[in-house]
Scaffold this motif. Structure first.
Motif, PDB file in Angstrom:
ATOM      1  N   VAL A   1      -6.026  -0.497  -9.248  1.00  0.00           N
ATOM      2  CA  VAL A   1      -6.798   0.526  -9.954  1.00  0.00           C
ATOM      3  C   VAL A   1      -6.875   1.814  -9.129  1.00  0.00           C
ATOM      4  O   VAL A   1      -6.700   2.919  -9.655  1.00  0.00           O
ATOM      5  CB  VAL A   1      -8.206   0.003 -10.294  1.00  0.00           C
ATOM      6  CG1 VAL A   1      -9.034   1.096 -10.966  1.00  0.00           C
ATOM      7  CG2 VAL A   1      -8.121  -1.222 -11.195  1.00  0.00           C
ATOM      8  N   ALA A   2      -7.129   1.678  -7.835  1.00  0.00           N
ATOM      9  CA  ALA A   2      -7.296   2.858  -6.980  1.00  0.00           C
ATOM     10  C   ALA A   2      -6.037   3.713  -6.931  1.00  0.00           C
ATOM     11  O   ALA A   2      -6.118   4.948  -6.830  1.00  0.00           O
ATOM     12  CB  ALA A   2      -7.696   2.426  -5.570  1.00  0.00           C
ATOM     13  N   ASN A   3      -4.871   3.061  -7.019  1.00  0.00           N
ATOM     14  CA  ASN A   3      -3.620   3.798  -6.953  1.00  0.00           C
ATOM     15  C   ASN A   3      -3.073   4.178  -8.321  1.00  0.00           C
ATOM     16  O   ASN A   3      -1.928   4.634  -8.433  1.00  0.00           O
ATOM     17  CB  ASN A   3      -2.584   2.982  -6.174  1.00  0.00           C
ATOM     18  CG  ASN A   3      -2.879   2.981  -4.678  1.00  0.00           C
ATOM     19  OD1 ASN A   3      -2.854   4.026  -4.029  1.00  0.00           O
ATOM     20  ND2 ASN A   3      -3.188   1.822  -4.141  1.00  0.00           N
ATOM     21  N   GLY A   4      -3.884   3.981  -9.359  1.00  0.00           N
ATOM     22  CA  GLY A   4      -3.522   4.432 -10.692  1.00  0.00           C
ATOM     23  C   GLY A   4      -2.396   3.658 -11.330  1.00  0.00           C
ATOM     24  O   GLY A   4      -1.757   4.136 -12.271  1.00  0.00           O
ATOM     25  N   ARG A   5      -2.142   2.429 -10.850  1.00  0.00           N
ATOM     26  CA  ARG A   5      -1.053   1.627 -11.432  1.00  0.00           C
ATOM     27  C   ARG A   5      -1.456   1.080 -12.809  1.00  0.00           C
ATOM     28  O   ARG A   5      -0.601   0.819 -13.646  1.00  0.00           O
ATOM     29  CB  ARG A   5      -0.678   0.488 -10.482  1.00  0.00           C
ATOM     30  CG  ARG A   5      -0.217   0.973  -9.112  1.00  0.00           C
ATOM     31  CD  ARG A   5       0.185  -0.191  -8.231  1.00  0.00           C
ATOM     32  NE  ARG A   5       1.356  -0.880  -8.789  1.00  0.00           N
ATOM     33  CZ  ARG A   5       1.704  -2.115  -8.456  1.00  0.00           C
ATOM     34  NH1 ARG A   5       0.960  -2.814  -7.595  1.00  0.00           N
ATOM     35  NH2 ARG A   5       2.788  -2.666  -8.981  1.00  0.00           N
TER      36      ARG A   5
END
Length: 366
Positions: A319-323
């Motif tokens: 989630v943090a890396n926008g995947r």
């Protein structure tokens, strides 16, 4: 740093409190003596435990849109008022007892040629004979799934009826109080059967090229979007890859996701596989997250990742890396129905605990 996993997500007018969600998981526990396809105390306990455990969104197990669409004789449905009343009781419990402001969605499904099968813990496999409580199945053609009974090829009238059945089930889901609806277009069930070139060899407008093979899934999207409130988000679960040569691949899934978004789908739930028995899946932790990432990027639609996602650090990274915009969990949730409470603690984030469990809030270690 604040946790990305535990940030809210807005889908239309629905505010989901965080991005750690419960994937649909069939329980094969609707007992005929208490009503065909009617969810019961087992389903209340099963789904309610995740609400108490801090889940942000819980998706119901696949609820068949008509009787012949059930995976097994013990599967849940949303094709009768009695079934809707059973679901309404569960929805009310989740809304009243969630640790966070838990949301719950209804997954609508039709198993097609994979219907009328024995449930996993029955000790048997394959299709249930009509004499044992099974039924004749349908599909895009008469080709059977490996080891199952051959279905009847659906006529135009059959297809029109199943589209109407999806819409009617969505209408019942809204009346039962569900916060969102998900269309099940994955795992080799009916909509995926029409989508996959490994299964759908029709030459009419419901087959042929990619547009023809996608037509049923997108027609169902249109029908469901029409009967649910404009403010309610619509989700679509797809199999991003058939994991077999000549089948659906991620590029085709990008095109499908883009078309679905244009028709009012707000988030694509990205799974894979299930169309054919000769699939060859490369399984590893987070093995499907790359599909969610590519569809999010190339189709420009929010996605949720699913598949061997187990640790807080792993899903936080996704989630943090926008995947992906959210993460669905299944087996991890079964192993620990309070997964989200533990995850929040490990990620240094505070989320509420239900009052009955306050004495267990960790102070010096979980």
């Amino acid at each position: 740093m604040p946790s990305a996993l535990f940030t809210p997500l807005q889908l239309r007018s629905l505010a989901v409190p965080h991005r750690g969600w419960v994937s649909p998981m069939c329980q094969y526990s609707c007992h005929p003596e208490t009503g065909e396809g009617v969810p019961n105390d087992w389903h209340l306990m099963h789904l309610g435990s995740f609400a108490v455990g801090g889940a942000g969104l819980i998706m119901s197990e696949a609820a068949a849109v008509n009787a012949e669409g059930r995976i097994s004789p013990l599967d849940a449905g949303l094709y009768s008022d009695e079934q809707a009343a059973g679901w309404e009781r569960i929805v009310r419990f989740v809304h009243q007892n969630g640790a966070v402001d838990c949301r719950i969605g209804a997954q609508l499904a039709h198993a097609g040629r994979k219907a009328s099968t024995y449930w996993p813990f029955s000790g048997r496999s394959g299709s249930v004979a009509v004499s044992d409580g099974g039924w004749a199945t349908v599909g895009p053609t008469t080709d059977a799934f490996d080891g199952y009974a051959a279905p009847a090829a659906m006529s135009e009238a059959d297809i029109s009826q199943v589209v109407a059945d999806f819409a009617a089930a969505a209408y019942r889901a809204v009346a039962a109080g569900f916060d969102t609806v998900e269309i099940h277009g994955a795992h080799g069930y009916l909509l995926h059967q029409f989508q996959s070139p490994l299964i759908n060899t029709r030459t009419d407008r419901w087959g042929g090229d990619e547009d023809g093979r996608n037509r049923l899934m997108l027609t169902v999207v249109d029908a469901v979007r029409k009967v649910i409130p404009e403010s309610m988000p619509l989700l679509l679960r797809i199999s991003a890859s058939d994991w077999a040569e000549g089948g659906v691949d991620v590029q085709a899934s990008v095109r499908l996701a883009r078309a679905a978004a244009e028709r009012g789908v707000d988030l694509v739930d990205v799974s894979s596989g299930g169309a054919v028995a000769h699939q060859k899946i490369t399984v590893a932790p987070g093995y499907q997250a790359g599909f969610a990432e590519q569809i999010k990027r190339d189709a420009g639609v929010p996605t949720a990742a699913v598949g061997l996602l187990t640790s807080p650090a792993q899903v936080e990274d996704i989630v943090a890396n926008g995947r992906a915009d959210a993460v669905f969990m299944a087996r991890a949730a079964l192993r620990d129905p309070h997964w989200w409470l533990r995850a929040a603690y490990e990620l240094g984030h505070d989320i509420p605990w239900v009052p009955q469990y306050q004495r267990a809030v960790p102070r010096h270690g979980f």
